[in-house]
Design a protein around this motif. Sequence first.
Motif, PDB file in Angstrom:
ATOM      1  N   UNK A  40       0.832  -1.205   0.000  1.00 18.45           N
ATOM      2  CA  UNK A  40       0.000   0.000   0.000  1.00 18.45           C
ATOM      3  C   UNK A  40       0.869   1.258   0.000  1.00 18.45           C
ATOM      4  N   UNK A  41       1.920   1.259   0.798  1.00 22.10           N
ATOM      5  CA  UNK A  41       2.821   2.416   0.842  1.00 22.10           C
ATOM      6  C   UNK A  41       3.462   2.652  -0.523  1.00 22.10           C
ATOM      7  N   UNK A  42       3.850   1.583  -1.208  1.00 13.32           N
ATOM      8  CA  UNK A  42       4.437   1.723  -2.545  1.00 13.32           C
ATOM      9  C   UNK A  42       3.428   2.289  -3.535  1.00 13.32           C
ATOM     10  N   UNK A  43       2.197   1.805  -3.485  1.00 11.51           N
ATOM     11  CA  UNK A  43       1.151   2.318  -4.380  1.00 11.51           C
ATOM     12  C   UNK A  43       0.892   3.788  -4.089  1.00 11.51           C
ATOM     13  N   UNK A  49       0.110   5.045  -9.839  1.00 11.70           N
ATOM     14  CA  UNK A  49      -0.736   4.011  -9.242  1.00 11.70           C
ATOM     15  C   UNK A  49      -1.673   4.634  -8.235  1.00 11.70           C
ATOM     16  N   UNK A  50      -2.873   4.077  -8.158  1.00  8.87           N
ATOM     17  CA  UNK A  50      -3.789   4.499  -7.104  1.00  8.87           C
ATOM     18  C   UNK A  50      -4.812   3.407  -6.846  1.00  8.87           C
ATOM     19  N   UNK A  51      -5.128   3.248  -5.575  1.00  5.23           N
ATOM     20  CA  UNK A  51      -6.261   2.440  -5.176  1.00  5.23           C
ATOM     21  C   UNK A  51      -7.381   3.433  -4.918  1.00  5.23           C
ATOM     22  N   UNK A  52      -8.501   3.242  -5.589  1.00  3.81           N
ATOM     23  CA  UNK A  52      -9.641   4.132  -5.430  1.00  3.81           C
ATOM     24  C   UNK A  52     -10.731   3.412  -4.668  1.00  3.81           C
ATOM     25  N   UNK A  53     -11.415   4.136  -3.802  1.00  8.13           N
ATOM     26  CA  UNK A  53     -12.537   3.567  -3.057  1.00  8.13           C
ATOM     27  C   UNK A  53     -13.789   4.387  -3.323  1.00  8.13           C
ATOM     28  N   UNK A  54     -14.900   3.672  -3.446  1.00 10.66           N
ATOM     29  CA  UNK A  54     -16.221   4.285  -3.541  1.00 10.66           C
ATOM     30  C   UNK A  54     -16.812   4.210  -2.146  1.00 10.66           C
ATOM     31  N   UNK A  55     -17.111   5.369  -1.589  1.00 15.54           N
ATOM     32  CA  UNK A  55     -17.494   5.453  -0.181  1.00 15.54           C
ATOM     33  C   UNK A  55     -18.875   6.068  -0.051  1.00 15.54           C
ATOM     34  N   UNK A  56     -19.678   5.438   0.794  1.00 16.92           N
ATOM     35  CA  UNK A  56     -20.972   5.981   1.178  1.00 16.92           C
ATOM     36  C   UNK A  56     -20.736   6.753   2.460  1.00 16.92           C
ATOM     37  N   UNK A  57     -20.797   8.058   2.365  1.00 12.27           N
ATOM     38  CA  UNK A  57     -20.497   8.871   3.537  1.00 12.27           C
ATOM     39  C   UNK A  57     -21.713   8.982   4.438  1.00 12.27           C
ATOM     40  N   UNK A  58     -21.460   8.842   5.723  1.00 14.45           N
ATOM     41  CA  UNK A  58     -22.506   9.043   6.722  1.00 14.45           C
ATOM     42  C   UNK A  58     -22.645  10.537   6.979  1.00 14.45           C
ATOM     43  N   UNK A  59     -23.842  10.963   7.264  1.00 14.99           N
ATOM     44  CA  UNK A  59     -24.092  12.386   7.524  1.00 14.99           C
ATOM     45  C   UNK A  59     -23.212  12.861   8.670  1.00 14.99           C
ATOM     46  N   UNK A  60     -22.450  13.886   8.416  1.00 14.91           N
ATOM     47  CA  UNK A  60     -21.616  14.484   9.444  1.00 14.91           C
ATOM     48  C   UNK A  60     -20.336  13.729   9.735  1.00 14.91           C
TER      49      UNK A  60
END
Length: 153
Positions: A40-43, A49-60
């Motif tokens: 992960x540190x190397x990426x 390079x990138x690891x992308x995440x799709x995140x559902x954000x909680x309110x606040x």
Amino acid sequence: MILRPATRADLPAVLALLADEERVVDPASMPVTPAYERAFADIEADPRNEVLVLVEEAAGASDGLVLGCLQATYIPGLGKGGAERALIEAVRIRADRRGGGLGRELMERAVARARARGCALVQLTSNKDRTAAHRFYASLGFARSHDGFRLSL
């Protein structure tokens, strides 16, 4: 939903997504080994390079539930007029959230990032047994164009 580069705090959730495609794995159960830490540190340190995440954000909340991930690698080359190409790998959506368009959103946003970066094409590989994934990629406009080969070391 937001798409963003993964942080170290996201690593257990990403590992959980990669651990099992058919069921939800608790990120707290994932051992983050020194090898994962180094990878992960190397990426994270590599601008191609990138690891992308799709995140559902909680309110606040400043962070939320990781619903999907992928790794994008930007490859310079002499083909396509010297333009970069994007290689997308390790595409995953949480098993309990599939079928609602999240995979399409994740891939469309990743393709848009590659386009904005100036990539001439986006490529990916998929295991031959993943026929549902192949239909999904075809629905996004990806065409079968090559046979892939690999050599395990």
